[in-house]
Design a protein around this motif. Structure first.
Motif, PDB file in Angstrom:
ATOM      1  N   THR A   8       0.618  -1.302   0.089  1.00  0.00           N
ATOM      2  CA  THR A   8      -0.127  -0.088  -0.137  1.00  0.00           C
ATOM      3  C   THR A   8       1.000   1.273   0.046  1.00  0.00           C
ATOM      4  O   THR A   8       1.626   1.428   0.831  1.00  0.00           O
ATOM      5  N   ALA A   9       0.459   2.109  -0.991  1.00  0.00           N
ATOM      6  CA  ALA A   9       1.454   3.460  -0.792  1.00  0.00           C
ATOM      7  C   ALA A   9       1.238   4.132   0.323  1.00  0.00           C
ATOM      8  O   ALA A   9       0.251   4.078   1.112  1.00  0.00           O
ATOM      9  N   ALA A  10       2.117   4.987   0.713  1.00  0.00           N
ATOM     10  CA  ALA A  10       2.049   5.679   1.977  1.00  0.00           C
ATOM     11  C   ALA A  10       0.881   6.731   1.953  1.00  0.00           C
ATOM     12  O   ALA A  10       0.310   6.968   3.155  1.00  0.00           O
ATOM     13  N   SER A  11       0.337   7.207   0.801  1.00  0.00           N
ATOM     14  CA  SER A  11      -0.785   8.209   0.726  1.00  0.00           C
ATOM     15  C   SER A  11      -1.810   7.553   0.671  1.00  0.00           C
ATOM     16  O   SER A  11      -2.990   7.936   0.711  1.00  0.00           O
ATOM     17  N   ASP A  12      -2.092   6.288   0.732  1.00  0.00           N
ATOM     18  CA  ASP A  12      -3.184   5.229   0.643  1.00  0.00           C
ATOM     19  C   ASP A  12      -3.992   5.086   2.082  1.00  0.00           C
ATOM     20  O   ASP A  12      -3.183   5.143   3.069  1.00  0.00           O
ATOM     21  N   ASN A  13      -5.305   5.743   2.085  1.00  0.00           N
ATOM     22  CA  ASN A  13      -6.030   5.340   3.217  1.00  0.00           C
ATOM     23  C   ASN A  13      -6.896   3.864   2.884  1.00  0.00           C
ATOM     24  O   ASN A  13      -7.251   3.696   1.742  1.00  0.00           O
ATOM     25  N   ILE A  14      -6.883   3.329   3.733  1.00  0.00           N
ATOM     26  CA  ILE A  14      -7.647   1.929   3.757  1.00  0.00           C
ATOM     27  C   ILE A  14      -9.025   2.044   4.310  1.00  0.00           C
ATOM     28  O   ILE A  14      -9.321   2.504   5.536  1.00  0.00           O
ATOM     29  N   TRP A  15      -9.831   1.476   3.506  1.00  0.00           N
ATOM     30  CA  TRP A  15     -11.309   1.096   4.221  1.00  0.00           C
ATOM     31  C   TRP A  15     -11.391  -0.452   4.177  1.00  0.00           C
ATOM     32  O   TRP A  15     -11.162  -1.084   3.213  1.00  0.00           O
ATOM     33  N   LEU A  16     -11.284  -0.877   5.545  1.00  0.00           N
ATOM     34  CA  LEU A  16     -11.311  -2.276   5.970  1.00  0.00           C
ATOM     35  C   LEU A  16     -12.895  -2.674   6.017  1.00  0.00           C
ATOM     36  O   LEU A  16     -13.573  -2.188   6.671  1.00  0.00           O
ATOM     37  N   TRP A  43      -7.753   6.122  -1.601  1.00  0.00           N
ATOM     38  CA  TRP A  43      -8.489   4.964  -1.012  1.00  0.00           C
ATOM     39  C   TRP A  43      -8.465   3.520  -1.659  1.00  0.00           C
ATOM     40  O   TRP A  43      -8.412   3.642  -2.843  1.00  0.00           O
ATOM     41  N   SER A  44      -8.223   2.551  -0.852  1.00  0.00           N
ATOM     42  CA  SER A  44      -8.360   1.120  -1.357  1.00  0.00           C
ATOM     43  C   SER A  44      -8.898   0.451  -0.227  1.00  0.00           C
ATOM     44  O   SER A  44      -9.173   0.646   0.862  1.00  0.00           O
ATOM     45  N   LEU A  45      -9.789  -0.631  -0.629  1.00  0.00           N
ATOM     46  CA  LEU A  45     -10.671  -1.442  -0.068  1.00  0.00           C
ATOM     47  C   LEU A  45      -9.946  -2.783   0.105  1.00  0.00           C
ATOM     48  O   LEU A  45      -9.398  -3.481  -0.716  1.00  0.00           O
ATOM     49  N   ALA A  46      -9.982  -3.120   1.647  1.00  0.00           N
ATOM     50  CA  ALA A  46      -9.552  -4.475   2.059  1.00  0.00           C
ATOM     51  C   ALA A  46     -10.909  -5.268   2.605  1.00  0.00           C
ATOM     52  O   ALA A  46     -11.694  -4.647   3.231  1.00  0.00           O
ATOM     53  N   LEU A  47     -10.652  -6.612   2.399  1.00  0.00           N
ATOM     54  CA  LEU A  47     -11.934  -7.525   2.782  1.00  0.00           C
ATOM     55  C   LEU A  47     -11.529  -8.572   3.744  1.00  0.00           C
ATOM     56  O   LEU A  47     -10.280  -9.428   3.511  1.00  0.00           O
TER      57      LEU A  47
END
Length: 467
Positions: A8-16, A43-47
């Protein structure tokens, strides 16, 4: 794909998201996919999943890089196919939920959402935790069977590593779902004696309420076959949903959020009128049609909705009792009722009565009892509403006699207590006396007498059908 910091890029925010069932992949993941398609980034999504029952799906998604095909169908039968690519990280399941805990504790994880069904919050009629539930009792001793134990483990790790604020977003059909989860979590922590973490939660989390809506049947081989034919390749993760979709969220995020309003999410100050209309009109009506349809030998929701007698039960319930309770409303409740029934009548959805009939012991108090209480408080006998729990009572009798065409599934089902109730000298009185179902109405003549009338009416309807 096991996630490491380099993924994950440092600038990414994660939506879990916790809860790998079909609904999330047909709803929240779709909105986040559409947002990414607008060019929005960051933003990126984790499941992830609490239990191992979804591990085969998670493994299949991992092999496909998180991508899968969604088939949607309109009431007119128009089908569309879309590849959803918002899930960037699959969090592998392990018995101690170590991967999930570590992922949720990361500072980059700004939103943790979850779908664990209505029964997964273990609340009694006072909206307090049902500490007699075995799964919840085990989590109070340190196990990880419930959303409370899981979120506690994540937040404990997050607090220890200074992970920062996080939004905890409930996406289940639970009235005041953000508030109820937040209160349940604080009670859970108090029972565990974790006062320091409890204060951290108060200071560093928000739990906005939300309303979610999209009919999403369980995936079938037929869906996968249509997807393979339409798209030219097999997809074991394919699923289908109706074309309608809605998401309303209170704009109370603790650590920022994606610009969801750009893709049709309604960001509001209060979700209350939306959730009340949805829970009482859509969810309760859905259950009515499923229980009635099962009793007359139907398999799918649209079959029941196509029958004038069953459709009239649902229509009368909404029109006679719910609309007066919810008026005034910012929604046109009559139009909403008609739209809901049109959606339920979509023959292309193939939504099973088995899926919708599940979890009745949560749905009676959550979806139906508030209308009963409000009608009785106004001096109105809610005859139309009482048909719903009357149908459920007959449904339970069929279950006890092994006469249901499928296995009944219920997250808080006490089989022994239900059999004892049905075998008692006066099963109707025992049914109406259960405080877990009826709250303050339990044992009252205002409930029992009209319930007996509703049962007679429901039984006469069934006898007529049998003849």
């Amino acid at each position: 794909m096991q996630v490491t910091s380099s993924d994950t890029a440092a600038s990414d925010n994660i939506w879990l998201h916790i809860g790998a069932g079909s609904f999330h992949r047909a709803h929240q993941a779709v909105y986040l996919h559409h947002l990414a398609e607008t060019g929005a980034s960051g933003w990126s999504l984790a499941l992830a999943n609490i239990r191992d029952d979804m591990t085969p799906l998670l493994d299949a998604l991992e092999r496909q890089g998180g991508a899968y095909t969604l088939e949607t169908v309109t009431p007119g039968g128009v089908r569309n196919y879309e590849t959803i690519r918002s899930i960037k990280h699959i969090v592998p399941w392990d018995a101690s939920l170590l991967e999930l805990t570590a992922f949720g504790a990361r500072a980059a994880t700004k939103v943790i959402s979850f779908t664990v069904t209505e029964g997964g919050y273990y609340l009694d009629h006072h909206h307090r935790l049902d500490t007699g539930n075995p799964d919840l009792a085990a989590d109070l001793q340190g196990e990880l069977n419930t959303i409370y134990g899981t979120i506690t483990a994540i937040l404990r790790a997050r607090a220890a590593t200074n992970g920062g604020p996080v939004t905890l977003l409930n996406c289940d059909n639970l009235r005041h779902n953000g508030e109820r989860f937040h209160d349940g979590l604080l009670q859970f922590l108090a029972l565990r004696g974790e006062t320091t973490l409890q204060q951290w939660v108060i200071n560093n989390t928000s739990s906005p309420s939300s309303m979610v809506d999209r009919i999403t049947p369980r995936p079938t081989d037929e869906v996968r076959a249509r997807v393979a034919q339409a798209c030219g390749k097999a997809d074991p993760c394919a699923l289908m949903a109706e074309s309608f979709i809605q998401w309303v969220i209170e704009d109370k995020f603790a650590a920022g959020r994606p610009a969801l309003e750009k893709v049709g999410v309604e960001m509001v100050d209060s979700v209350l009128p939306y959730e009340e209309a949805k829970i009482r009109i859509l969810n309760a009506t859905h259950s009515c049609i499923a229980w009635a349809g099962t009793l007359v030998g139907l398999t799918y929701i649209h079959e029941g909705c196509a029958r004038p007698d069953i459709r009239q039960m649902a229509f009368d319930y909404v029109t006679q009792d719910v609309i007066p309770c919810l008026t005034p409303s910012p929604l046109n409740l009559e139009n909403y009722r008609d739209t809901v029934l049109e959606r339920f009548g979509n023959p292309n959805i193939q939504d099973s009565n088995q899926r919708v009939a599940a979890d009745g012991f949560s749905k009676i108090p959550g979806f139906i009892v508030p209308t009963l209480q409000e009608c009785i408080a106004r001096g109105v006998v809610p005859h139309a509403t009482l048909m719903l729990p009357a149908l459920f009572f007959l449904f339970l009798q069929r279950w006890a006699n092994n006469e249901l065409p499928y296995a009944y599934q219920d997250g808080i089902f006490d089989e022994a207590a239900t059999r004892a109730m049905l075998a008692s000298a006066d099963p109707v009185r025992a049914y109406c006396a259960d405080p877990a179902l009826w709250g303050t109405l339990a044992g009252t003549v205002q409930l029992e007498l009209p319930m007996r009338e509703a049962l007679i009416k429901a039984q006469e309807w069934l006898i007529k059908e049998d003849n």
